[in-house]
Structure formats: C-alpha cells, structure tokens
Design an enzyme around this catalytic site. Sequence first.
Site, PDB file in Angstrom:
ATOM      1  N   ASP A   9       0.869  -1.175   0.000  1.00  8.93           N
ATOM      2  CA  ASP A   9       0.000   0.000   0.000  1.00  8.93           C
ATOM      3  C   ASP A   9       0.910   1.231   0.000  1.00  8.93           C
ATOM      4  O   ASP A   9       2.084   1.140   0.377  1.00  8.93           O
ATOM      5  CB  ASP A   9      -0.872  -0.061   1.259  1.00  8.93           C
ATOM      6  CG  ASP A   9      -1.721   1.171   1.443  1.00  8.93           C
ATOM      7  OD1 ASP A   9      -2.242   1.699   0.440  1.00  8.93           O
ATOM      8  OD2 ASP A   9      -1.878   1.603   2.604  1.00  8.93           O
ATOM      9  N   ASP A  11      -0.118   5.087   0.898  1.00 15.53           N
ATOM     10  CA  ASP A  11      -0.362   6.050   1.986  1.00 15.53           C
ATOM     11  C   ASP A  11      -0.457   5.331   3.326  1.00 15.53           C
ATOM     12  O   ASP A  11      -1.280   4.435   3.501  1.00 15.53           O
ATOM     13  CB  ASP A  11      -1.655   6.827   1.714  1.00 15.53           C
ATOM     14  CG  ASP A  11      -1.609   7.593   0.391  1.00 15.53           C
ATOM     15  OD1 ASP A  11      -0.554   8.163   0.071  1.00 15.53           O
ATOM     16  OD2 ASP A  11      -2.621   7.599  -0.327  1.00 15.53           O
TER      17      ASP A  11
HETATM   18 MG   LIG Z   1      -3.061   3.149   3.380  1.00 20.27          MG
END
Ligand SMILES: [Mg+2]
Length: 181
Positions: A9, A11
Amino acid sequence: MKYTSLFLDRDGVINRHRPADYVKTIEEFEFLPGSLEALRLLSPLFKHIFIVTNQRGVGKGVMTVRTLEQIHAYMLDEIIRHQGRIDHIYVCTDIETESFNRKPQPGMARQALQDYPDISFPRSMMVGDSVSDLLFARNTGMRAVFIDAGIEKKEIKPSLYDARFPDLYTFAEKYIKDPDV
Ligand SMILES: [Mg+2]
C-alpha cells in the site's frame, strides 16, 4: 525463497497518510521514517515489488492523473536514490466503492498477474495499514501484513491479518532475519 512478490500500500506505509485529505502535490508527499531504508533492505529479497494504491482523489477531480504521475515519479526517484526499487505502481482512481479495481476488490492484483504471469499469490505478501488492504490480501490469497501506525486507529480483528508491525522498517528488519513473519 518462500515469498516472491511484495505488494505494498502507499499512503500510511511508504508515505504519511493525510487524514481526510489526499496527497495532492509533491510537497505534500512525505516519506515515513525508515520507509526508504526498508525498501532498500527488501529489494534484493523479492522478485517483484509493487505498489497498489486507491487514489479516489483523481476520480473526484481533487488532482489530475498527470499530477499523480509527477508525485509517483518523485517517489520512485527517491526510492531508487536510496537503492530500493518498485517494479510497477498500480493505481485505482475510481470513485465507486464497489469498483473491481479498487481495494479490497482484487482488480489490481489481476492486472499485476497479467503483466507478470509468474506471480504466485500464495507466495505474495500484501503490506497495508487499512482494512481494505487486509481484505485485498484475503481476496487474493496473499499473506496479510498489517501496519498498525497508519490510518486505522481502531482495533482491527486479528483474523484479518497474519502479522502486525508498527511500520515498514520494523517489518523489513524482521523479514530479512526470518521470512516467515
Ligand atoms: Mg493506506
């Protein structure tokens, strides 16, 4: 080599998540402490390293695809400068929660498999900080690694993940010693 592909992922794992906002400019993109070092450590250990990221802000018109690409070009330059690597970034800009390409749906994993047919999902790890990342792992058969210092402050059911770390660097340190994290 038990795990051969690493799905990350963005962020909350690589860069600081902006609560109730999006990373809209390069200035707003802030690497989390240790994430660049973690990518350097992990790079020799995986055949494929991908980012899979939902970027609904583009679909909403908060930023353009071109701006997102500029942010990613900056991110990749910094990762490479720190001797890490990312082989491909998969982005879902769709607004609809049910979109097949939006995590937790498996669309971005399917795209990666089309591009890199030797990917094995049981030999893949998904590292993320939200429920949608963990469900993405469950929906594709990847190992689910939960980074718990990010967006999801609320308690997440332990059945949703296979391992839990405060940040990517701590995961990397553990993984280089024992891939069975
Ligand atoms: Mg995230």
